[in-house]
Motif scaffolding. Structure first.
Motif, PDB file in Angstrom:
ATOM      1  N   SER A 143       0.835  -1.203   0.000  1.00 47.87           N
ATOM      2  CA  SER A 143       0.000   0.000   0.000  1.00 47.87           C
ATOM      3  C   SER A 143       0.866   1.249   0.000  1.00 47.87           C
ATOM      4  CB  SER A 143      -0.902   0.023   1.238  1.00 47.87           C
ATOM      5  OG  SER A 143      -1.791  -1.071   1.252  1.00 47.87           O
ATOM      6  N   ARG A 152       0.140   5.820   0.191  1.00 42.20           N
ATOM      7  CA  ARG A 152      -0.784   6.936   0.154  1.00 42.20           C
ATOM      8  C   ARG A 152      -0.099   8.146  -0.447  1.00 42.20           C
ATOM      9  NH1 ARG A 152      -4.121  10.363   4.769  1.00 42.20           N
ATOM     10  NH2 ARG A 152      -2.063  11.318   5.111  1.00 42.20           N
ATOM     11  N   SER A 180      -0.231  12.182  -1.585  1.00 44.09           N
ATOM     12  CA  SER A 180      -0.832  13.449  -1.189  1.00 44.09           C
ATOM     13  C   SER A 180      -0.608  14.477  -2.290  1.00 44.09           C
ATOM     14  CB  SER A 180      -0.210  13.964   0.109  1.00 44.09           C
ATOM     15  OG  SER A 180      -0.407  13.063   1.164  1.00 44.09           O
ATOM     16  N   THR A 216      -8.590   4.550  -3.167  1.00 44.15           N
ATOM     17  CA  THR A 216      -9.595   5.425  -2.571  1.00 44.15           C
ATOM     18  C   THR A 216      -9.108   6.863  -2.615  1.00 44.15           C
ATOM     19  OG1 THR A 216     -10.335   3.672  -1.064  1.00 44.15           O
ATOM     20  CG2 THR A 216     -10.973   5.941  -0.531  1.00 44.15           C
ATOM     21  N   TYR A 268      -5.845  13.292  -1.463  1.00 43.86           N
ATOM     22  CA  TYR A 268      -5.144  12.044  -1.178  1.00 43.86           C
ATOM     23  C   TYR A 268      -5.563  10.954  -2.174  1.00 43.86           C
ATOM     24  CZ  TYR A 268      -4.458  14.310   3.345  1.00 43.86           C
ATOM     25  OH  TYR A 268      -4.136  15.202   4.337  1.00 43.86           O
ATOM     26  N   GLN A 312      -5.274   6.828  -1.616  1.00 46.90           N
ATOM     27  CA  GLN A 312      -4.856   5.624  -0.904  1.00 46.90           C
ATOM     28  C   GLN A 312      -4.866   4.469  -1.889  1.00 46.90           C
ATOM     29  OE1 GLN A 312      -3.851   5.166   2.388  1.00 46.90           O
ATOM     30  NE2 GLN A 312      -3.365   3.101   1.689  1.00 46.90           N
ATOM     31  N   ASN A 369      -4.112   0.507  -2.372  1.00 44.06           N
ATOM     32  CA  ASN A 369      -3.930  -0.794  -1.739  1.00 44.06           C
ATOM     33  C   ASN A 369      -3.808  -1.889  -2.793  1.00 44.06           C
ATOM     34  OD1 ASN A 369      -4.254   0.498   0.757  1.00 44.06           O
ATOM     35  ND2 ASN A 369      -6.469   0.109   0.777  1.00 44.06           N
TER      36      ASN A 369
END
Lengths: 106, 120
Positions: B17, B19, B21, B69, B80, B82, B84
């Motif tokens: 994963s 994330r 920004s 997401t 953001y 996300q 996965n």
């Protein structure tokens, strides 16, 4: 979902005019606005045409856009080619980008 | 002046994963839809996701649906993504982008991009 097909590459001499096509086989090209982006190597894309034929501020009037519903195509025309116009160009409509065209200024 | 600055990219193993920004400035962030667009090395542009002004509506490309997401924090002017269950085919430069107007599927402003590499 639909696809937007562009020629892989076009080339022309400085001062000449080049036209890049963007063909939508499924559905009408007029269903959603078409945008065009220029991307030079190593850089993020920049928009050169929006809403089929509108130029953002700062984009030279050498760049123009059009759509032709009968041929299901949009076109980007660059007149008075300059060496700085050498780049990849992408059309885009809704959430779909075209396949991209490399413009070479000979 | 509109500025979009992505961060959070890097190398990750398949199945991992990450994330991303996107820090926005120079405009009222909460008034604009936002998008993510990616570009695999040597390949074309691919739209990934969009989010409306308050995050109540999101939409994804089929290739990332259920794995990615998108969200936003309007108080922090930050978007953001996300990611996965990452796959090798997710390897790309990820750009955040803003429409010229307050909504829509045009990408008038772009960040510089952040590279995500998925490899074992």
């Amino acid at each position: 979902n639909f696809m937007l097909t562009q020629p892989h590459s076009v080339s022309e001499s400085p001062g000449k005019t080049v036209t890049i096509s963007c063909t939508r086989r499924s559905g009408s090209i007029a269903s959603n606005y078409v945008q065009w982006y220029q991307q030079r190597p190593g850089s993020a894309p920049t928009i050169v045409i929006y809403e089929d034929n509108q130029r953002p501020s700062g984009v030279p009037d050498r760049f123009s856009g059009s759509i032709d519903s009968s041929s299901k195509s949009a076109s980007l025309t660059i007149s008075g080619l300059k060496t700085e116009d050498e780049a990849d160009y992408y059309c885009q409509s809704y959430g779909v980008f075209g396949t991209g065209t490399k413009v070479t200024v000979l | 002046e509109v500025q979009l600055v992505e961060s959070g990219g890097g190398s990750v193993q398949p199945g991992g994963s990450l994330r991303l920004s996107c820090a926005a400035s120079g405009f009222t962030f909460s008034n604009y839809w936002m998008h993510w667009v990616r570009q695999a090395p040597g390949k074309g542009l691919v739209w990934v996701s969009r989010i409306n002004i308050d995050g109540s509506s999101t939409y994804y490309a089929d290739s990332v649906k259920g794995r990615f997401t998108v969200s936003r924090d309007n108080a922090k002017n930050t978007l953001y993504l996300q990611m996965n269950s990452l796959r090798a085919e997710d390897t790309a430069v990820y750009y955040c982008a803003r429409p010229l107007g307050d909504s829509g599927y045009d990408f008038g402003y772009w960040g510089q991009g952040t590279l995500v590499t998925v490899s074992s």
